[in-house]
Design a protein around this motif. Structure first.
Motif: not given
Length: 516
Positions: A215-219
Motif C-alpha cells: 500500500v502506497v500513500s502520501s499524507y
C-alpha cells in the motif's frame, strides 16, 4: 530645608526597602540558573539525536525511559517508571524504496509505524491508482486486479507549494484556481473512498486480503518537503509513505501509461507485547507533602522524525524546570511532581492511566501545567473552565519577569481540555489542568507528526523562556497559602446545537494497545 531633605532621603530609603522586599530570591535564582547554565541543548542532543523518536512499544521509548531516570537521579530527584499496560512491541529497521522504471531514482519514502517487514526480500512491482468507480460492487469486482501490484491510495496534489507561497508570488486568480482545483481533486478522492465501501483504515486491509504487493500513500502536510507519518494497518504487506513530490511523479507516470515500477525493501522487528509506562519524578513537599503541583508533557512521539517539537520540547522544558527547582528550591511547601506520559499519541493513554491509578494524588492537585504544541514561547493560558482560576493563575504569573509575563494572553474562565493533550485527562475529573499554549512556528504544517520534526527546528531562546515560566509557576503554586479552587464555571451555550456545553467526561486508558 535640611529637615525636608532628610525626610526625602528617609522616604527614598523606605521606598527602596519596599522594592527590595518585593524581590524574590527563588525567582531571581530560577532566571539566573536557566539564563547562565541552561542544559537544554545537551538534553536535546542526547534525546533527539542519540535516542531518537519514541514510538510506544519501541526500544527507543525504553531507552528514553532509562535516560530520563538516570538524569533525574544525577540531579538528586527521585524518579520511577510506572507501568500501566502493554503495547505491541515493534522496532523500525531500514526503508529503501526506489523507482526502477522508466528510469532509476531513489525515492524519498519510508515505512509507516508498525509496518510488516519484507525480511530479506525486495518486492518489485508496478503500481495502480485507486480508480473512480460507481459503487462498492464495482470496487469488489476490481479488487482481484490489484494482485501483485502496489496500490496508490492517496490523492494527487495539484501543487507542492504551500498556500503562503502562492499568496506571496501568485496572482489572486491563480491562487484561487489552485485552491479550487485542490478542493475538486480532494472531494473526488474522498468520494472514491466512500463509494468503495471502505475507509482509509479498512481499505489497506482489504487490499492486503486481495493480494496487493503493498500500500502506497502520501499524507502531504501542506508545506515544502513535509509528510505526516502515522501507522500501518496491514499485517503482511508493506505500507509506505512516499513524499508528495515523488508520489506525484509516480501518479502521473501511471496515468500516462508509462507503467512505472518500484522496488521496496523495508525491515522491522515484531517484539511481542511489551510494558508501556509513564516516567514520574518528584521533589517532596515539606509543609503540605500530600498536596501536589504537577508539570506535564507526553514522552512518546510518532517516528517519522525524532519527535523534537512533539513533544520533545515539552519533555525537556519540564525536565529542565525540575532540575532548576531542585537546585534553587529543594524544599517546596507542596510536593512538585512531573509526569512524562506514554502513548499520548494513541489517545492520552498514559495520563488517563495515571488519573485512574492515582486518585489520591489527582484529588489533591493544586495545579497541573502541560505543554504540548511545539518549540515556541508560551503565549496563552486559559482558566480551563475553573471559575476562580483568574485569582490564583494571575497571582502566580505575576512573579514571572515582565518580558515573559506581558506577552502571555490569558482567558478566563476559559474551557476545560476536551482531549487534545494530557491536561484534558485531569480536567475530566475536575483536577485543575492548564495548557501552556505556545507560539506557532508553523508547527501544524512543518513539525507536528511529520518527517521534519527534528533537532534543527528547536528555538532555544523560546524554550529558555518557557523553562523560566513553568519553574516560577510551579514555585508560586507550591508556596500559595490557599488551596486552588476547583469550582467549575457555567459553560456557555453551544451556538451550533443551542445546548449547554457539558464538562468533558473521564475516558478510560487503553491498556492493551496494537494487539489483536
Amino acid at each position: 530645608m535640611a529637615s525636608k531633605l532628610t525626610l526625602l532621603v528617609c522616604l527614598l530609603l523606605i521606598a527602596g526597602g519596599s522594592v527590595a522586599q518585593l524581590k524574590d530570591s527563588v525567582v531571581d535564582n530560577i532566571v539566573k540558573e536557566e539564563t547562565d547554565h541552561s542544559q537544554l541543548r545537551d538534553l536535546a542532543h542526547q534525546l533527539f539525536d542519540s535516542i531518537g523518536p519514541r514510538l510506544v512499544g519501541t526500544p527507543q521509548m525504553e531507552q528514553a525511559r532509562d535516560w530520563a531516570l538516570a538524569k533525574y537521579q544525577s540531579w538528586g530527584i527521585h524518579a520511577e517508571a510506572q507501568n500501566w499496560g502493554v503495547w505491541r512491541g515493534w522496532e523500525r529497521g531500514i526503508s529503501h524504496i526506489d523507482m526502477i522504471s522508466p528510469r532509476v531514482r531513489t525515492l524519498e519514502a519510508t515505512q509507516l509505524a508498525w509496518c510488516p517487514s519484507t525480511g530479506s526480500k525486495t518486492i518489485t512491482a508496478g503500481l495502480v491508482i485507486l480508480p473512480d468507480l460507481a459503487d462498492s460492487a464495482a470496487y469488489a469486482a476490481w479488487m482481484p486486479s490489484v494482485k501483485g501490484k502496489f496500490v496508490m491510495v492517496s490523492v494527487l496534489q495539484p501543487t507542492g507549494r504551500p498556500d503562503d507561497n502562492w499568496q506571496e508570488f501568485g496572482t489572486p486568480e491563480s491562487f484561487q484556481k489552485i485552491k479550487d482545483r485542490r478542493k475538486e481533486m480532494t472531494d473526488n478522492w474522498n468520494a472514491r473512498i466512500k463509494k468503495s465501501g471502505y475507509t482509509t483504515r479498512t481499505l489497506p486491509v482489504a487490499l492486503e486480503k486481495a493480494g496487493a504487493a503493498g500500500v502506497v500513500s502520501s499524507y502531504w502536510s501542506a508545506g515544502f518537503g513535509v509528510d505526516k507519518i502515522f501507522g500501518a494497518y496491514t499485517k503482511k504487506i508493506p505500507s509506505i509513505d512516499i513524499m508528495q513530490e515523488d508520489y506525484g511523479m509516480l501518479y502521473r507516470l501511471v496515468e500516462s501509461g508509462a507503467d512505472p515500477k518500484i522496488s521496496v525493501h523495508v525491515e522491522s522487528k515484531e517484539r511481542g507485547p511489551v510494558p508501556t509506562f509513564n516516567v514520574v519524578a518528584g521533589i517532596r513537599g515539606t509543609e503540605k507533602p500530600d498536596e501536589y503541583v504537577m508539570l506535564s508533557a507526553h514522552f512518546d512521539s510518532w517516528d517519522g522524525g525524532t519527535g523534537a517539537t512533539d513533544n520533545g520540547t515539552g519533555t525537556l522544558m519540564m525536565m529542565e524546570a525540575m532540575r532548576i527547582l531542585q537546585q534553587v528550591y529543594p524544599h517546596p511547601k507542596r510536593t512538585i511532581l512531573v509526569g512524562h506520559w506514554g502513548s499520548e499519541e494513541e489517545g492520552l493513554n498514559g495520563s488517563r492511566a495515571f488519573v485512574e491509578d492515582h486518585p489520591d494524588t489527582v484529588g489533591k492537585l493544586q495545579a497541573l501545567f502541560n505543554q504540548d504544541n511545539g518549540t515556541g514561547r508560551v503565549e496563552n493560558m486559559s482558566g480551563a473552565g475553573y471559575l476562580h482560576a483568574y485569582e490564583y493563575l494571575t497571582h502566580w504569573l505575576s512573579k514571572a519577569p515582565s518580558n515573559i509575563r506581558d506577552s502571555i494572553k490569558t482567558t478566563f474562565p476559559g474551557a476545560p481540555g476536551g482531549g487534545g493533550s494530557d491536561f484534558a485527562s485531569f480536567d475530566a475529573v475536575g483536577a485543575p489542568g492548564f495548557s501552556l499554549g505556545a507560539l506557532n512556528w508553523s508547527y501544524g504544517t512543518y513539525t507536528w507528526h511529520t518527517n521534519r520534526d527534528t533537532y534543527d527546528k528547536l528555538v532555544f531562546d523560546d524554550l529558555t523562556n518557557n523553562v523560566i515560566l513553568v519553574a516560577i509557576l510551579a514555585y508560586m503554586a507550591s508556596e500559595d497559602a490557599i488551596r486552588a479552587s476547583t469550582e467549575k464555571a457555567v459553560l456557555p451555550i453551544n451556538t451550533k446545537t443551542g445546548e449547554q456545553t457539558k464538562w468533558p467526561i473521564q475516558v478510560k486508558a487503553i491498556r492493551r494497545g496494537g494487539l489483536d
